[in-house]
Design a protein around this motif. Structure first.
Motif, mmCIF file in Angstrom:
data_model
loop_
_atom_site.group_PDB
_atom_site.id
_atom_site.type_symbol
_atom_site.label_atom_id
_atom_site.label_comp_id
_atom_site.label_asym_id
_atom_site.label_seq_id
_atom_site.Cartn_x
_atom_site.Cartn_y
_atom_site.Cartn_z
ATOM 1 N N ASN A 122 -53.766 -99.662 22.227
ATOM 2 C CA ASN A 122 -53.545 -101.169 21.559
ATOM 3 C C ASN A 122 -52.108 -100.971 20.722
ATOM 4 O OD1 ASN A 122 -53.527 -103.377 20.393
ATOM 5 N ND2 ASN A 122 -55.239 -102.915 19.068
ATOM 6 N N MET A 123 -51.078 -101.082 21.602
ATOM 7 C CA MET A 123 -49.819 -101.097 20.929
ATOM 8 C C MET A 123 -49.394 -102.090 20.072
ATOM 9 S SD MET A 123 -48.942 -97.968 22.514
ATOM 10 C CE MET A 123 -47.371 -97.600 22.983
ATOM 11 N N THR A 124 -49.659 -102.076 19.030
ATOM 12 C CA THR A 124 -49.652 -103.067 17.874
ATOM 13 C C THR A 124 -48.381 -103.456 17.704
ATOM 14 O OG1 THR A 124 -50.206 -101.317 16.237
ATOM 15 C CG2 THR A 124 -51.987 -102.695 16.865
ATOM 16 N N GLY A 125 -47.282 -102.560 17.858
ATOM 17 C CA GLY A 125 -45.802 -102.689 17.645
ATOM 18 C C GLY A 125 -45.519 -104.179 18.286
ATOM 19 N N ALA A 126 -46.257 -104.629 19.420
ATOM 20 C CA ALA A 126 -45.883 -105.980 19.974
ATOM 21 C C ALA A 126 -46.229 -107.122 19.097
ATOM 22 C CB ALA A 126 -46.679 -106.084 21.228
ATOM 23 N N TRP A 127 -46.612 -106.927 17.878
ATOM 24 C CA TRP A 127 -47.244 -108.045 17.010
ATOM 25 C C TRP A 127 -45.990 -108.199 16.174
ATOM 26 C CZ3 TRP A 127 -52.458 -106.619 14.454
ATOM 27 C CH2 TRP A 127 -53.465 -106.244 15.359
ATOM 28 N N ARG A 128 -45.066 -107.264 15.957
ATOM 29 C CA ARG A 128 -44.043 -107.291 14.910
ATOM 30 C C ARG A 128 -43.178 -108.276 15.206
ATOM 31 N NH1 ARG A 128 -42.729 -102.208 15.647
ATOM 32 N NH2 ARG A 128 -41.018 -102.607 17.160
ATOM 33 N N THR A 129 -42.560 -108.997 14.158
ATOM 34 C CA THR A 129 -41.333 -109.946 14.214
ATOM 35 C C THR A 129 -40.203 -109.368 13.315
ATOM 36 O OG1 THR A 129 -42.209 -111.207 12.194
ATOM 37 C CG2 THR A 129 -42.751 -112.193 14.408
ATOM 38 N N MET A 130 -40.724 -108.476 12.363
ATOM 39 C CA MET A 130 -39.577 -107.864 11.472
ATOM 40 C C MET A 130 -39.708 -106.165 11.614
ATOM 41 S SD MET A 130 -38.219 -110.764 10.019
ATOM 42 C CE MET A 130 -37.372 -110.341 8.263
ATOM 43 N N ARG A 131 -38.805 -105.730 11.546
ATOM 44 C CA ARG A 131 -38.714 -104.334 11.770
ATOM 45 C C ARG A 131 -38.042 -103.359 10.589
ATOM 46 N NH1 ARG A 131 -36.197 -100.929 16.517
ATOM 47 N NH2 ARG A 131 -36.570 -102.893 17.616
ATOM 48 N N PRO A 132 -38.824 -102.382 10.025
ATOM 49 C CA PRO A 132 -38.408 -101.610 8.737
ATOM 50 C C PRO A 132 -37.255 -100.937 9.329
ATOM 51 C CG PRO A 132 -40.313 -100.863 9.382
ATOM 52 C CD PRO A 132 -40.160 -102.183 10.410
ATOM 53 N N VAL A 133 -36.115 -100.966 8.510
ATOM 54 C CA VAL A 133 -35.062 -99.881 8.906
ATOM 55 C C VAL A 133 -34.631 -99.138 7.633
ATOM 56 C CG1 VAL A 133 -32.659 -99.992 9.494
ATOM 57 C CG2 VAL A 133 -34.203 -101.431 10.524
ATOM 58 N N ARG A 134 -34.643 -97.872 7.590
ATOM 59 C CA ARG A 134 -34.489 -97.061 6.393
ATOM 60 C C ARG A 134 -33.000 -96.566 6.220
ATOM 61 N NH1 ARG A 134 -35.458 -91.146 5.073
ATOM 62 N NH2 ARG A 134 -35.188 -90.861 7.434
ATOM 63 N N ASP A 135 -32.694 -96.587 5.053
ATOM 64 C CA ASP A 135 -31.220 -95.988 4.778
ATOM 65 C C ASP A 135 -31.174 -94.614 4.398
ATOM 66 O OD1 ASP A 135 -28.582 -95.356 3.743
ATOM 67 O OD2 ASP A 135 -28.297 -97.495 3.159
ATOM 68 N N ALA A 136 -31.039 -93.731 5.264
ATOM 69 C CA ALA A 136 -31.236 -92.310 4.828
ATOM 70 C C ALA A 136 -30.446 -91.918 3.682
ATOM 71 C CB ALA A 136 -30.833 -91.448 6.056
ATOM 72 N N GLU A 137 -29.582 -92.455 3.303
ATOM 73 C CA GLU A 137 -28.615 -92.187 2.195
ATOM 74 C C GLU A 137 -29.083 -92.808 1.052
ATOM 75 O OE1 GLU A 137 -24.294 -93.181 2.513
ATOM 76 O OE2 GLU A 137 -24.439 -91.263 4.034
ATOM 77 N N CYS B 111 -47.847 -95.305 9.846
ATOM 78 C CA CYS B 111 -46.735 -95.436 10.863
ATOM 79 C C CYS B 111 -45.555 -94.576 10.509
ATOM 80 C CB CYS B 111 -46.284 -96.878 11.103
ATOM 81 S SG CYS B 111 -47.471 -97.710 12.336
ATOM 82 N N ILE B 112 -45.542 -94.178 9.294
ATOM 83 C CA ILE B 112 -44.471 -93.447 8.667
ATOM 84 C C ILE B 112 -44.824 -92.015 8.686
ATOM 85 C CG2 ILE B 112 -43.051 -93.230 6.492
ATOM 86 C CD1 ILE B 112 -43.023 -96.280 6.476
ATOM 87 N N ALA B 113 -44.068 -91.157 9.342
ATOM 88 C CA ALA B 113 -44.135 -89.681 9.250
ATOM 89 C C ALA B 113 -43.984 -89.285 8.057
ATOM 90 C CB ALA B 113 -42.950 -89.138 10.485
ATOM 91 N N PRO B 114 -44.788 -88.198 7.524
ATOM 92 C CA PRO B 114 -44.701 -87.749 6.222
ATOM 93 C C PRO B 114 -43.683 -87.018 5.785
ATOM 94 C CG PRO B 114 -46.343 -86.325 7.768
ATOM 95 C CD PRO B 114 -45.920 -87.509 8.524
ATOM 96 N N VAL B 115 -43.182 -86.317 6.547
ATOM 97 C CA VAL B 115 -41.708 -85.449 6.018
ATOM 98 C C VAL B 115 -40.458 -86.116 6.258
ATOM 99 C CG1 VAL B 115 -40.528 -83.262 5.914
ATOM 100 C CG2 VAL B 115 -43.113 -83.448 6.030
ATOM 101 N N THR B 116 -40.265 -86.815 7.625
ATOM 102 C CA THR B 116 -39.034 -87.173 8.044
ATOM 103 C C THR B 116 -38.916 -88.598 7.607
ATOM 104 O OG1 THR B 116 -40.056 -87.772 10.229
ATOM 105 C CG2 THR B 116 -38.717 -85.672 10.176
ATOM 106 N N PHE B 117 -39.987 -89.342 7.570
ATOM 107 C CA PHE B 117 -40.135 -90.726 7.324
ATOM 108 C C PHE B 117 -39.382 -91.744 8.372
ATOM 109 C CE2 PHE B 117 -39.749 -88.380 2.974
ATOM 110 C CZ PHE B 117 -41.016 -88.869 2.672
ATOM 111 N N ASP B 118 -39.592 -91.057 9.511
ATOM 112 C CA ASP B 118 -39.537 -91.868 10.694
ATOM 113 C C ASP B 118 -40.483 -92.969 10.905
ATOM 114 O OD1 ASP B 118 -36.887 -90.858 11.130
ATOM 115 O OD2 ASP B 118 -38.082 -89.102 12.491
ATOM 116 N N VAL B 119 -40.098 -93.994 11.523
ATOM 117 C CA VAL B 119 -41.244 -95.074 11.607
ATOM 118 C C VAL B 119 -41.627 -95.147 13.050
ATOM 119 C CG1 VAL B 119 -41.630 -97.596 11.486
ATOM 120 C CG2 VAL B 119 -40.106 -96.695 9.788
ATOM 121 N N ASP B 120 -42.928 -95.241 13.247
ATOM 122 C CA ASP B 120 -43.488 -95.315 14.515
ATOM 123 C C ASP B 120 -43.457 -96.681 15.075
ATOM 124 O OD1 ASP B 120 -44.648 -95.126 16.960
ATOM 125 O OD2 ASP B 120 -46.510 -93.905 16.145
#
Lengths: 299, 93
Positions: free
Chosen positions: B27-42, B58-67
């Motif tokens: 169940n790829m719930t990413g299809a529901w999304r209308t807004m996407r989180p974008v992280r500023d690494a700086e 959906c956020i990885a514990p160390v790298t904080f990448d979004v799934d």
């Protein structure tokens, strides 16, 4: 010795792809409750949102979806069966239910299971209405809140039952002489983890009441779930405390309570209250009264 | 994930009576999304509040990448970020 963020295990005990609405508070709470208990856990899930959204094999642990009213009865059976088989040691039995399944429909069987002294952890996710069935009022709906069965109009202006007569599930559990009961909030997950870990160490029934603001039912932006949960504590609408063998302690004291309007204005279900100063003052008075009554029991 | 693929998933989900553990991963719930989180690494201070509060893990514990395959775009991470390192950006049509 409170729980620190960096000490939390990062392993998730839930598969992705659950059916929850965006910004669901129960998923935040359930994630951390399972994290605190670890993989040796059996989940008994009373009917409610959580049973629906985790139905496609979401938890990595054994997960029973039972009726609204019999989750404590089922956990009693599992508890006794494991004990007879000599396999009870090291297993956590977790019951998760909503406020409807706890405060209204399942109250009788919960009372029985606590009275028998079965060994289980009961976690109630309280979103203050029956969201799974379309947002009807429940025993924990706050005063003047709009629900689909307490509409706002000429004859009705939201939930008529006052704040002081709202069902207080922690106190109902404590009245049974329960060894451990606590209130928690999804806005403070570390506090929640600490309460659950403490409950897991107790032998016998334990009850944890988790406040969970529901963006779909309350008419909030999905991004405001956690903000609303924290504001509920800061305004005194929710008091986080624990009761250990009858001894009460506030686990998250609030030095200066914020006005209740800050919490209400996030929610469309209180739009008519925020627009009417008299109603707002009435709600504030109710919250003050309830807050004072809870704190008065602490001594 | 395209709409067609999601509809195929819904048809399969409706045709089964029992679900094996982990079935929900289809169940790829990413299809529901209308807004996407974008992280500023700086700006990110690695405080892990976004990881703590994400309802869908959906956020990885160390790298904080979004799934993004499962992120429903609720925006709790952006709302709770103390330094404003996460912004919500509209998904392309």
């Amino acid at each position: 010795m409170s729980v620190r963020l960096k000490d939390l295990p990062t392993e998730e005990l839930l598969h992705k792809g659950n059916l929850a609405c965006a910004g669901c508070p129960e998923m935040i709470g359930f994630r951390h409750v399972l994290r605190a208990l670890g993989p040796e856990t059996i989940v008994i899930n009373a009917t409610g949102c959580l049973a629906v959204i985790t139905q496609m094999g979401v938890p990595l642990v054994p997960h029973f979806h039972v009726l609204f009213e019999n989750a404590p009865a089922v956990v009693s059976g599992i508890d006794d069966a494991l004990r007879v088989q000599g396999r009870r040691e090291g297993v956590n039995l977790l019951v998760v239910a909503g406020d409807g399944g706890t405060a209204d429909i399942g109250l009788g069987s919960l009372s029985g299971a606590i009275e028998r002294g079965q060994d289980f952890i009961y976690v109630c996710f309280d979103n203050e209405m029956y969201m799974n069935t379309g947002g009807q009022r429940s025993g924990t709906t706050p005063y003047l809140a709009r629900t689909t069965t307490t509409p706002v109009g000429v004859e009705s202006r939201g939930e008529p039952r006052t704040e002081m007569r709202r069902k207080d599930m922690v106190e109902i559990a404590v009245a049974h002489g329960i060894p451990y009961a606590a209130s928690a909030s999804i806005g403070y997950p570390l506090d929640l983890v600490e309460r659950v870990e403490k409950a897991a160490r107790v032998r016998g029934p334990t009850y944890i009441h988790v406040h969970s603001p529901c963006p779909t039912g309350w008419g909030m932006e999905p991004s405001k779930t956690v903000e609303a949960a924290q504001l509920a504590v800061k305004t005194g609408c929710v008091v986080l405390y624990e009761v250990e063998e009858g001894k009460r302690r506030v686990t998250r004291p609030v030095a200066r309570r914020a006005p209740v309007e800050e919490y209400l204005k996030l929610q469309a279900r209180f739009r008519h209250v925020v627009a009417d100063p008299a109603a707002l003052a009435e709600v504030q008075r109710g919250v003050d009264e309830r807050h004072a009554a809870i704190l008065a029991r602490m001594a | 994930m395209g709409l067609e693929k999601y509809e195929a998933f819904v048809r399969r989900a409706r045709s089964t009576l029992t679900y094996d553990p982990g079935w929900s991963r289809e169940n790829m719930t990413g299809a529901w999304r209308t807004m996407r989180p974008v992280r500023d690494a700086e700006l990110c201070t690695s405080c892990a509040l976004c990881w703590l509060f994400c309802p869908d893990a959906c956020i990885a514990p160390v790298t904080f990448d979004v799934d993004l395959a499962y992120c429903k775009g609720c925006g709790i991470c952006a709302n709770e970020c103390k330094v404003g390192a996460i912004s919500m950006q509209r998904e392309p049509e």
